[in-house]
Design a protein around this motif. Structure first.
Motif, PDB file in Angstrom:
ATOM      1  N   GLN A  73       0.809  -0.974   0.117  1.00 39.44           N
ATOM      2  CA  GLN A  73      -0.087  -0.017  -0.030  1.00 39.44           C
ATOM      3  C   GLN A  73       0.979   1.182   0.136  1.00 39.44           C
ATOM      4  N   LEU A  74       0.627   2.289  -0.788  1.00 37.30           N
ATOM      5  CA  LEU A  74       1.480   3.455  -1.107  1.00 37.30           C
ATOM      6  C   LEU A  74       1.266   4.335  -0.188  1.00 37.30           C
ATOM      7  N   THR A  75       2.035   4.489   0.894  1.00 29.43           N
ATOM      8  CA  THR A  75       1.844   5.237   2.245  1.00 29.43           C
ATOM      9  C   THR A  75       2.783   6.461   1.753  1.00 29.43           C
ATOM     10  N   SER A  76       4.066   6.239   1.142  1.00 33.26           N
ATOM     11  CA  SER A  76       4.680   7.329   0.777  1.00 33.26           C
ATOM     12  C   SER A  76       5.716   6.917  -0.447  1.00 33.26           C
ATOM     13  N   GLY A  92       9.046   5.520   1.045  1.00 33.85           N
ATOM     14  CA  GLY A  92       8.664   3.933   1.487  1.00 33.85           C
ATOM     15  C   GLY A  92       8.547   2.916   0.487  1.00 33.85           C
ATOM     16  N   LEU A  93       8.107   3.156  -0.742  1.00 35.26           N
ATOM     17  CA  LEU A  93       8.189   2.342  -1.863  1.00 35.26           C
ATOM     18  C   LEU A  93       9.471   2.221  -2.516  1.00 35.26           C
ATOM     19  N   SER A 113      14.057  -4.999  -2.007  1.00 39.50           N
ATOM     20  CA  SER A 113      13.582  -6.403  -2.556  1.00 39.50           C
ATOM     21  C   SER A 113      14.156  -6.720  -3.907  1.00 39.50           C
ATOM     22  N   ASP A 114      13.718  -7.790  -4.420  1.00 35.86           N
ATOM     23  CA  ASP A 114      13.896  -8.374  -5.800  1.00 35.86           C
ATOM     24  C   ASP A 114      12.814  -8.820  -6.476  1.00 35.86           C
ATOM     25  N   VAL A 115      11.779  -8.019  -6.561  1.00 37.24           N
ATOM     26  CA  VAL A 115      10.673  -8.447  -7.276  1.00 37.24           C
ATOM     27  C   VAL A 115      11.023  -8.501  -8.752  1.00 37.24           C
ATOM     28  N   CYS A 116      10.014  -9.374  -9.682  1.00 37.03           N
ATOM     29  CA  CYS A 116      10.499  -9.330 -11.262  1.00 37.03           C
ATOM     30  C   CYS A 116       9.598  -8.324 -11.801  1.00 37.03           C
TER      31      CYS A 116
END
Length: 370
Positions: free
Chosen positions: A123-126, A129-130, A137-140
């Motif tokens: 959830q995009l709080t800032s 933060g994102l 992280s290492d998402v694809c």
């Protein structure tokens, strides 16, 4: 002797009959930071995971963890205090929004699992933060399912990950892949239905300044009344639609405006389900008959449309087709990062119920004369 197949979160999700996103939240212990998972659902997921023998590895080598996370797609959603959910104290808005997001998460998670890919939710709080979350992280890939906000953040993400933007009308196909419900049809379909039912005085409510979705809907309404050479009821467009103003208060303003117009009042109005459902009860309290005095058509076709009186005619969104297209577009982007960008518009459809009056030809002529 064959080695037993490792139980995955997808297996748990299927057995517990919830989305993989919910399972991810529960098993990672981050449910309070992502989806609002009820106690009963949380207990069911944990019980199923235990029964199937799902195990979370608490200590793994960094490279193994990174390899596993590459099988994850990040779904960026609005924070509770932003976008469509900003009026969290307004139960009508909150229920509608949760239903919308639950549909999206469930469908997207199911389609991703068919490709062997998991779903994480942020959830995009800032913005900071994102960016920090993604850096660590290492998402694809990323699915962007929130208001764009600062274009620089979206550009930062797009420069680093395969990205598909969801339900953002007007996105440039030269810059980003996008999939959206056809917002113009969300208005044109009910307008056509009302016209065919004999209505010649039709109002529209729903505008949020700067929001491309609502601007496209309003543009479709104005184009329709111009093409049919009928009155544009700008009085309803002038009603404040600030996100923090309670929906019930806006509905009272809509009815005040309708009553103030007397014989010149519209015979029908098109507006979102959140307002349409509240309007049915508020109109009855004032002695306004639906649909005899005022026909009402909603947008979104939430479950409650079938359980009110009269049942609400509404425009349904094709969530399965939307989510399938999102995942299909994302997989193509992952496999071929240099492929041309594409914007896909998914057509909604009208569900006819009992909230629209049908006029005879003589009644239509009388409406025109007035």
């Amino acid at each position: 002797m064959t080695t037993p197949r490792k139980v995955t979160q997808s297996d748990v999700a299927r057995a517990a009959k919830v989305s993989q996103g919910v399972v991810s939240c529960v098993l990672s212990g981050r449910s309070s930071d992502t989806l609002s998972v009820g106690d009963e659902t949380r207990r069911r997921v944990l019980a199923v995971a235990n029964e199937l023998g799902y195990r979370v590895r608490s200590s793994v080598r960094r490279e193994d963890s990174a390899a596993a996370s590459r099988k994850q797609v990040l779904l960026v959603t609005p924070a509770p205090h932003r976008g469509a959910s900003s009026a969290v104290k307004d139960s009508a808005v909150s229920v509608s929004y949760r239903s919308f997001m639950e549909h999206s998460v469930t469908e997207i998670g199911a389609h991703l699992s068919e490709h062997g890919v998991g779903l994480s939710i942020h959830q995009l709080t800032s913005e900071k933060g994102l960016m920090q979350w993604l850096t660590e992280s290492d998402v694809c890939a990323v699915i962007w399912h929130t208001s764009v906000g600062d274009g620089s953040l979206l550009g930062w993400v797009a420069a680093r990950y395969p990205l598909v933007v969801v339900n953002q009308a007007g996105q440039s196909t030269q810059l980003l892949d996008g999939v959206s419900i056809n917002q113009a049809l969300n208005v044109r379909l009910p307008m056509d239905h009302l016209w065919e039912s004999g209505h010649r005085k039709i109002a529209y409510f729903g505008q949020v300044p700067g929001n491309l979705v609502f601007e496209e809907r309003l543009s479709a309404y104005r184009g329709f009344v111009c093409a049919k050479n009928i009155h544009n009821y700008e009085e309803f467009q002038a009603i404040p639609d600030e996100q923090l103003r309670p929906a019930a208060e806006k509905v009272q303003m809509i009815l005040d405006t309708w009553e103030s117009l007397g014989e010149g009042a519209p015979t029908a109005i098109v507006l979102g389900d959140v307002f349409a459902l509240l309007l049915l009860g508020a109109a009855q309290a004032r002695g306004i008959r639906i649909p005899e005095d005022l026909s009402v058509v909603g947008i979104d076709n939430v479950d409650a449309c079938d359980y009110v009186s009269p049942r609400l005619t509404s425009v349904a969104q094709c969530f399965p087709a939307l989510c399938e297209s999102v995942v299909e577009r994302l997989m193509r982007r992952i496999q071929n990062p240099d492929s041309p960008t594409q914007f896909v518009a998914i057509a909604p459809y009208l569900v006819e119920r009992d909230s629209v009056r049908k006029f005879s030809q003589s009644e239509v002529e009388a409406i025109i004369d007035n």
